[in-house]
Enzyme design. Sequence first.
Site, PDB file in Angstrom:
ATOM      1  N   CYS A  60       0.838  -1.205   0.000  1.00 52.31           N
ATOM      2  CA  CYS A  60       0.000   0.000   0.000  1.00 52.31           C
ATOM      3  C   CYS A  60       0.875   1.258   0.000  1.00 52.31           C
ATOM      4  CB  CYS A  60      -0.919  -0.004   1.224  1.00 52.31           C
ATOM      5  SG  CYS A  60      -2.006   1.428   1.288  1.00 52.31           S
ATOM      6  N   CYS A  64       0.667   4.985   6.814  1.00 52.91           N
ATOM      7  CA  CYS A  64       0.085   4.879   8.159  1.00 52.91           C
ATOM      8  C   CYS A  64       1.105   4.215   9.103  1.00 52.91           C
ATOM      9  CB  CYS A  64      -1.204   4.067   8.109  1.00 52.91           C
ATOM     10  SG  CYS A  64      -2.285   4.580   6.766  1.00 52.91           S
ATOM     11  N   CYS A  67       0.741   0.490  10.306  1.00 52.53           N
ATOM     12  CA  CYS A  67       0.320  -0.590   9.410  1.00 52.53           C
ATOM     13  C   CYS A  67       1.478  -1.334   8.740  1.00 52.53           C
ATOM     14  CB  CYS A  67      -0.615  -0.022   8.347  1.00 52.53           C
ATOM     15  SG  CYS A  67      -1.322  -1.315   7.314  1.00 52.53           S
ATOM     16  N   CYS A 104     -16.285  -9.238   6.261  1.00 49.61           N
ATOM     17  CA  CYS A 104     -15.642  -7.945   5.986  1.00 49.61           C
ATOM     18  C   CYS A 104     -14.412  -8.138   5.105  1.00 49.61           C
ATOM     19  CB  CYS A 104     -15.195  -7.294   7.286  1.00 49.61           C
ATOM     20  SG  CYS A 104     -16.500  -7.126   8.491  1.00 49.61           S
ATOM     21  N   CYS A 135     -19.324  -6.217   4.316  1.00 54.24           N
ATOM     22  CA  CYS A 135     -18.618  -4.994   4.676  1.00 54.24           C
ATOM     23  C   CYS A 135     -17.357  -4.949   3.833  1.00 54.24           C
ATOM     24  CB  CYS A 135     -18.272  -5.015   6.167  1.00 54.24           C
ATOM     25  SG  CYS A 135     -17.335  -3.563   6.689  1.00 54.24           S
ATOM     26  N   CYS A 195     -19.085   2.256   9.057  1.00 53.91           N
ATOM     27  CA  CYS A 195     -18.301   1.637  10.122  1.00 53.91           C
ATOM     28  C   CYS A 195     -17.063   2.501  10.272  1.00 53.91           C
ATOM     29  CB  CYS A 195     -17.944   0.206   9.726  1.00 53.91           C
ATOM     30  SG  CYS A 195     -16.792  -0.584  10.868  1.00 53.91           S
ATOM     31  N   ARG A 273     -17.368  -2.159  18.376  1.00 56.39           N
ATOM     32  CA  ARG A 273     -16.667  -3.397  18.054  1.00 56.39           C
ATOM     33  C   ARG A 273     -15.291  -3.453  18.727  1.00 56.39           C
ATOM     34  NH1 ARG A 273     -17.598  -6.142  13.273  1.00 56.39           N
ATOM     35  NH2 ARG A 273     -18.475  -4.205  12.517  1.00 56.39           N
TER      36      ARG A 273
END
Length: 339
Positions: A60, A64, A67, A104, A135, A195, A273
């Site tokens: 990616c 971040c 991550c 998800c 999701c 979400c 969650r």
Amino acid sequence: MKDDPVTTETRTDWTREEIAALFDLPFLDLVYEAQTIHRAHHPHNEVQLSTLLSIKTGGCPEDCGYCNQSVHAETGLKATKLMDVQAVLQSAAQAKDHGSGRFCMGAAWRNPKDRDMPALIEMVKGVRAMGLETCMTLGMLTPHQAQMLAEAGLDYYNHNIDTAPEKYAEVISTRTFQDRLDTLDAVRSAGINVCCGGIVGMGETRSDRVGFLHALATLPVHPESVPINALVPVKGTVLGDMLADTPMAKIDEIEFVRTVAVARIVMPASMVRLSAGRESMSETCQALCFMAGANSIFTGDKLLTTPNAGDDKDSALLAKLGIAAMQAAPHSHLEEAAE
Ligand code: SAM
Ligand code: DTB
Ligand code: SF4
């Protein structure tokens, strides 16, 4: 603690001072208030079970700091292409067999390309046809892409604000907090359930946690689902390495439970969650999180790329606590689909 009855209405005008005051309550008063509000809005003794699948892993371009799927992290994670639709459907069928109610699908993208849309749409349609809620979390969306996913029948889109607005640039430099709000707007306008939550344990202050929950609770409409992740520190990521070198590596469990309780109080109707980080959490801490109003977890051996508690451990814990799997989650589109 104040003697007036617990407030059960849904408000989007919370102030930071009010949220800070909730965090400051004596722990038992805070958890009691959260559980009381929880019972006014949700079936108690029920937790929703969802399963995650990484449909496109690693590589990616975003940076971040938490991550391991970022190209900026040195974690040795192997990047893959978008999975085949059939393989995704096979995995969804297994999740359903294991008792999951929602599937998800996550992709390590800054945003999906238009050429990815046909496969993504097939995935949504196929998973829904199995009677599972769907999701996706694919990064930023244009209003048109959100519309296409809505038309395919996507129930939820996960897109986290992750931390307080004032802390955002410390954690991620390749996009802004406003970029996140723009995608949330596109998702909401397309009629998909939102979400949206974030991560605690990134070395943030109590005031950052107040700012994070304040940003969520003052969105024009509360997210239907609010994932609270505890950072899973991965070696080779900025935050994983930073925390490995400091004594306060893991968030204090009581402070984590407080965060869950405040989320429940300020967003009473949302699903809260208990997301990443359960694997290294004690059963007692998880039980306190349920007491504080968490009513959804990810099941299975893996989150997206990191280990999760696993079905055996989770069924044992839920049985011990007398908690049942939620059958019909609120905000479900599945009934309409069956008509
Ligand atoms: N690429 C998309 C995006 O960032 O919106 C979707 C996938 S991304 C992995 C989804 C969420 O996972 C992030 O917003 C973050 O909250 C959470 N996450 C990622 N790595 C994590 C970690 N190491 N610990 C806890 N949560 C994490
Ligand atoms: C969310 O807030 N947590 C989930 C889901 N949304 C996609 C992801 C957690 C990922 C944890 C790190 C990993 O396993 O890669
Ligand atoms: Fe990419 Fe999402 Fe990971 Fe950020 S959190 S690096 S956007 S996969």
